[in-house]
Design a protein around this motif. Structure first.
Motif, PDB file in Angstrom:
ATOM      1  N   PRO A  57      59.144  53.742 -11.311  1.00 33.33           N
ATOM      2  CA  PRO A  57      57.377  53.811 -11.234  1.00 33.33           C
ATOM      3  C   PRO A  57      57.402  55.341 -10.313  1.00 33.33           C
ATOM      4  N   PRO A  58      56.466  56.221 -11.229  1.00 32.58           N
ATOM      5  CA  PRO A  58      56.017  57.441 -11.244  1.00 32.58           C
ATOM      6  C   PRO A  58      55.628  58.036  -9.924  1.00 32.58           C
ATOM      7  N   ASP A  59      55.508  57.343  -8.705  1.00 34.56           N
ATOM      8  CA  ASP A  59      55.195  57.702  -7.239  1.00 34.56           C
ATOM      9  C   ASP A  59      56.266  57.449  -6.242  1.00 34.56           C
ATOM     10  N   THR A 105      74.101  62.402 -16.809  1.00 40.81           N
ATOM     11  CA  THR A 105      72.753  63.748 -16.534  1.00 40.81           C
ATOM     12  C   THR A 105      72.195  62.891 -17.434  1.00 40.81           C
ATOM     13  N   GLU A 106      71.737  62.309 -18.413  1.00 35.12           N
ATOM     14  CA  GLU A 106      70.545  61.592 -19.996  1.00 35.12           C
ATOM     15  C   GLU A 106      70.049  60.398 -18.766  1.00 35.12           C
ATOM     16  N   MET A 107      70.592  59.644 -17.850  1.00 38.00           N
ATOM     17  CA  MET A 107      69.789  58.918 -16.496  1.00 38.00           C
ATOM     18  C   MET A 107      69.250  59.626 -15.298  1.00 38.00           C
ATOM     19  N   LEU A 108      70.096  60.934 -15.310  1.00 39.55           N
ATOM     20  CA  LEU A 108      68.639  61.284 -14.162  1.00 39.55           C
ATOM     21  C   LEU A 108      67.590  62.381 -15.188  1.00 39.55           C
ATOM     22  N   GLY A 109      68.394  62.378 -16.450  1.00 36.62           N
ATOM     23  CA  GLY A 109      65.979  63.066 -16.943  1.00 36.62           C
ATOM     24  C   GLY A 109      66.229  62.109 -17.139  1.00 36.62           C
ATOM     25  N   ILE A 110      65.806  60.894 -17.376  1.00 33.92           N
ATOM     26  CA  ILE A 110      65.042  60.187 -17.386  1.00 33.92           C
ATOM     27  C   ILE A 110      63.813  59.262 -15.929  1.00 33.92           C
ATOM     28  N   VAL A 111      64.637  59.324 -14.560  1.00 35.47           N
ATOM     29  CA  VAL A 111      64.439  59.419 -14.088  1.00 35.47           C
ATOM     30  C   VAL A 111      63.473  60.094 -13.505  1.00 35.47           C
ATOM     31  N   ARG A 112      64.224  61.751 -13.469  1.00 32.49           N
ATOM     32  CA  ARG A 112      63.439  63.124 -12.893  1.00 32.49           C
ATOM     33  C   ARG A 112      61.732  62.637 -13.608  1.00 32.49           C
ATOM     34  N   ARG A 114      60.322  60.310 -15.307  1.00 30.09           N
ATOM     35  CA  ARG A 114      59.385  59.604 -14.546  1.00 30.09           C
ATOM     36  C   ARG A 114      58.575  59.329 -13.143  1.00 30.09           C
ATOM     37  N   ALA A 115      59.633  60.210 -12.079  1.00 28.94           N
ATOM     38  CA  ALA A 115      59.215  60.436 -11.354  1.00 28.94           C
ATOM     39  C   ALA A 115      60.157  61.979 -10.752  1.00 28.94           C
ATOM     40  N   PRO A 116      58.710  63.042 -11.169  1.00 31.73           N
ATOM     41  CA  PRO A 116      58.967  63.996 -10.675  1.00 31.73           C
ATOM     42  C   PRO A 116      60.003  64.708  -9.585  1.00 31.73           C
ATOM     43  N   ASN A 117      59.305  64.106  -8.337  1.00 35.46           N
ATOM     44  CA  ASN A 117      59.296  64.510  -6.880  1.00 35.46           C
ATOM     45  C   ASN A 117      60.190  63.285  -6.049  1.00 35.46           C
ATOM     46  N   THR A 118      60.896  62.815  -7.141  1.00 32.71           N
ATOM     47  CA  THR A 118      62.012  61.765  -5.789  1.00 32.71           C
ATOM     48  C   THR A 118      62.963  62.324  -5.528  1.00 32.71           C
ATOM     49  N   ARG A 119      63.267  62.055  -4.750  1.00 28.14           N
ATOM     50  CA  ARG A 119      64.833  61.957  -4.276  1.00 28.14           C
ATOM     51  C   ARG A 119      66.081  61.074  -4.478  1.00 28.14           C
ATOM     52  N   ILE A 120      66.610  61.743  -4.863  1.00 31.23           N
ATOM     53  CA  ILE A 120      67.932  60.878  -5.868  1.00 31.23           C
ATOM     54  C   ILE A 120      68.934  60.090  -4.684  1.00 31.23           C
TER      55      ILE A 120
END
Length: 221
Positions: A57-59, A105-112, A114-120
Motif C-alpha cells: 500500500p502507498p501509505d 535490489t529490484e524488489m526494494l525499488g518496487i517497494v520504494r 509503491r511507498a516512497p516514505n516507508t522504512r524498510i
C-alpha cells in the motif's frame, strides 16, 4: 509469526496501526527461482517480485522483508536433482548469489516506488548448514546450503542501501535448537518471539550494522 508480535508492539503507541500481511507460504524471491523449483518437482506457487512487492500500500510506513530461505532450499535441491548440469555446483551457486542480489535490489525499488516514505527492515539469513534440519545431511549438501545462505547474506542482503539489516547470520540465538519448530527449518514460537524482538529493537534504533564476518559463516569446511 513475528508479524503479529511486531504489530501488537506498534499498536501500544498507535492503536490505529494497520497491517497488510503480504507473506505467502513457500514463496521464493523471483520467477526464475520459482520456475527452477517447479522444473525439478518442487511445487512453488508464488514469488516476492510478482506476487508481493507490487501490492505494498502507498501509505505504508514500515515494511519487513524476510526473503531467501526458501530460495536456498530450492536451489540446493535443484542442484541435487541435476539442475546445474555439467556446471560446477559452486560456479552455479555463485551465479545464483549474484542473481539474488540483483533481485533484492529490484524488489526494494518496487517497494520504494509503491511507498516512497516507508522504512524498510530486512532480515539476513543464518547459515543453513548449522540449522537443525541440515543435521545428518551429507557434507556436500551442507556445503551447498552454507555457500548459498552465506552468499545471499554477505553478497546480497548486507549490501543493500537505505534499509536496516537485521543480522541473523552472526547472532548466536539464530542457531539454538529451541529457536526452531519440529521441522528444524521454520522458527517455532520462541524463534518468532526472538525475531520480533530484533525487529522492535531495530525500529527503536538499537541495532548495529551486520558483522562483516563471524565464526557462524564457516560451520562446514
Amino acid at each position: 509469526g513475528f508479524v503479529p508480535r511486531v504489530l501488537r508492539h506498534l499498536r501500544e503507541s498507535n492503536p490505529d496501526t494497520r497491517l497488510t500481511n503480504m507473506g505467502l507460504p513457500g514463496a521464493v524471491l523471483s520467477r526464475e527461482v520459482q520456475d527452477l523449483g517447479n522444473s525439478v518437482g518442487i511445487g512453488i506457487n508464488n514469488n516476492f517480485l510478482q506476487h508481493e512487492a507490487p501490492f505494498v500500500p502507498p501509505d505504508t510506513t514500515v515494511v519487513t522483508i524476510f526473503a531467501g530461505a526458501n530460495d536456498v532450499n530450492t536451489i540446493a535441491t535443484a542442484i541435487d536433482r541435476g539442475a546445474a548440469g555439467s556446471t560446477d555446483p559452486n560456479t552455479y551457486i555463485d551465479w545464483q548469489i549474484t542473481e539474488f542480489g540483483n533481485d533484492m535490489t529490484e524488489m526494494l525499488g518496487i517497494v520504494r516506488g509503491r511507498a516512497p516514505n516507508t522504512r524498510i527492515v530486512v532480515l539476513n539469513l543464518p547459515n543453513f548448514a548449522a540449522l537443525p534440519f541440515a543435521a545428518g545431511r551429507p557434507t556436500r549438501d551442507r556445503l551447498w546450503l552454507q555457500r548459498l545462505s552465506v552468499g545471499f547474506t554477505t553478497q546480497g542482503i548486507n549490501r543493500l542501501s537505505g534499509v536496516t539489516v537485521l543480522d541473523l547470520m552472526c547472532n548466536p540465538r539464530a542457531y539454538q535448537s529451541g529457536t526452531y519448530s519440529s521441522d528444524g527449518f521454520h522458527p517455532g514460537d520462541t524463534g518468532y518471539a526472538f525475531i520480533a524482538e530484533e525487529i522492535i529493537r531495530a525500529l527503536n534504533g538499537q541495532t548495529a550494522p551486520p558483522a562483516a564476518s563471524c565464526a557462524q559463516m564457516t560451520i562446514v569446511r
